[in-house]
Design an enzyme around this catalytic site. Structure first.
Site, PDB file in Angstrom:
ATOM      1  N   CYS A  10      -7.098  46.619  53.388  1.00 32.13           N
ATOM      2  CA  CYS A  10      -6.354  45.573  54.095  1.00 32.13           C
ATOM      3  C   CYS A  10      -7.141  44.277  54.242  1.00 32.13           C
ATOM      4  CB  CYS A  10      -5.931  46.070  55.476  1.00 32.13           C
ATOM      5  SG  CYS A  10      -7.322  46.355  56.579  1.00 32.13           S
ATOM      6  N   ASP A  38      -9.691  43.753  56.353  1.00 30.64           N
ATOM      7  CA  ASP A  38     -10.308  43.566  57.665  1.00 30.64           C
ATOM      8  C   ASP A  38     -11.818  43.720  57.557  1.00 30.64           C
ATOM      9  OD1 ASP A  38      -7.790  43.314  58.765  1.00 30.64           O
ATOM     10  OD2 ASP A  38      -7.737  45.318  59.627  1.00 30.64           O
ATOM     11  N   CYS A  88      -6.373  41.528  61.298  1.00 29.12           N
ATOM     12  CA  CYS A  88      -5.107  41.467  62.025  1.00 29.12           C
ATOM     13  C   CYS A  88      -5.342  41.574  63.535  1.00 29.12           C
ATOM     14  CB  CYS A  88      -4.187  42.593  61.558  1.00 29.12           C
ATOM     15  SG  CYS A  88      -4.805  44.240  61.950  1.00 29.12           S
ATOM     16  N   CYS A 147      -7.737  50.292  62.004  1.00 28.20           N
ATOM     17  CA  CYS A 147      -8.407  49.278  62.826  1.00 28.20           C
ATOM     18  C   CYS A 147      -9.312  49.936  63.863  1.00 28.20           C
ATOM     19  CB  CYS A 147      -7.376  48.387  63.520  1.00 28.20           C
ATOM     20  SG  CYS A 147      -6.334  47.466  62.367  1.00 28.20           S
TER      21      CYS A 147
END
Length: 168
Positions: free
Chosen positions: A61, A63, A88, A131
Site C-alpha cells: 500500500c 505506507d 493513510c 496499519c
C-alpha cells in the site's frame, strides 16, 4: 450536454464525499481524532545513544512508518516517543496510538503490545489491519535498534581500554 451534466453532478458528489461527514462514517471516531490531531509527531536525533529508531513499510500500500523512542538509561523506561508516517489515516492513527502507549513503560512491556490491541482500540476494518501491524513492527524495530546501540556502546567501552593498553 449529458456529459457536462454528469460531470457536474458527479463532481459535486465527489466533493461532498471528501467532506468530514463521509470521513466520520467510514472511520471510527478514534481514527479521525488521531488523524486530525496526531500525537507525538516529530523525530529525534537517530545518533543519540538513548534513541531507538524503527523504520518499517508496507510495499503493498506504500505506507511508511518511522517510530522513535527515547529511553532513560537508569530506569530502562521509555520517556518519550515520536513518529513520522507517510500513509493513510489508519496508518497515522496507529502510529499516534503506538507512541502514546509506549511512553512511560519499560521496554519489555512495550514488546507485548500487539497489533490486534491497536486495531481493536481504533476499530480498524480488516482491510486496514496492516496499519496496526506496521505500528507493532515499528515498536519492535525501535526497541531492537536501541538495544543494538546499547550492546555496541557497551562492547566498545569494554574494548577501549584494551586498545589503549596495546598502544602504550
Amino acid at each position: 450536454m449529458l456529459r457536462h451534466l454528469t460531470t457536474t453532478i458527479l463532481g459535486q458528489r465527489l466533493r461532498s464525499a471528501v467532506g468530514g461527514d463521509v470521513l466520520r462514517r467510514m472511520y471510527h471516531e478514534r481514527v479521525v481524532d488521531h488523524y486530525n490531531n496526531p500525537r507525538n509527531v516529530g523525530s529525534f536525533d537517530k545518533n543519540d545513544p538513548n534513541v531507538g529508531t524503527g523504520l518499517v513499510g508496507a510495499p503493498a500500500c506504500g505506507d511508511v512508518m518511522k517510530l522513535q523512542i527515547r529511553v532513560d538509561e537508569e530506569s530502562g523506561k521509555i520517556v518519550d516517543a515520536c513518529f513520522k508516517t507517510f500513509g493513510c489515516g489508519s496508518a497515522i492513527a496507529s502510529s499516534s496510538v503506538a507512541t502514546e502507549w509506549v511512553k512511560g513503560k519499560p521496554m519489555e512491556e512495550v514488546l507485548s503490545i500487539k497489533n490486534t490491541e491497536i486495531a481493536k482500540h481504533l476499530s480498524l476494518p480488516p482491510v486496514k489491519l496492516h496499519c496496526s501491524m506496521l505500528a507493532e513492527d515499528a515498536i519492535k524495530a525501535a526497541v531492537k535498534d536501541y538495544e543494538a546501540k546499547r550492546s555496541k556502546s557497551n562492547g566498545s567501552q569494554d574494548a577501549e581500554p584494551l586498545g589503549k593498553a596495546a598502544d602504550a
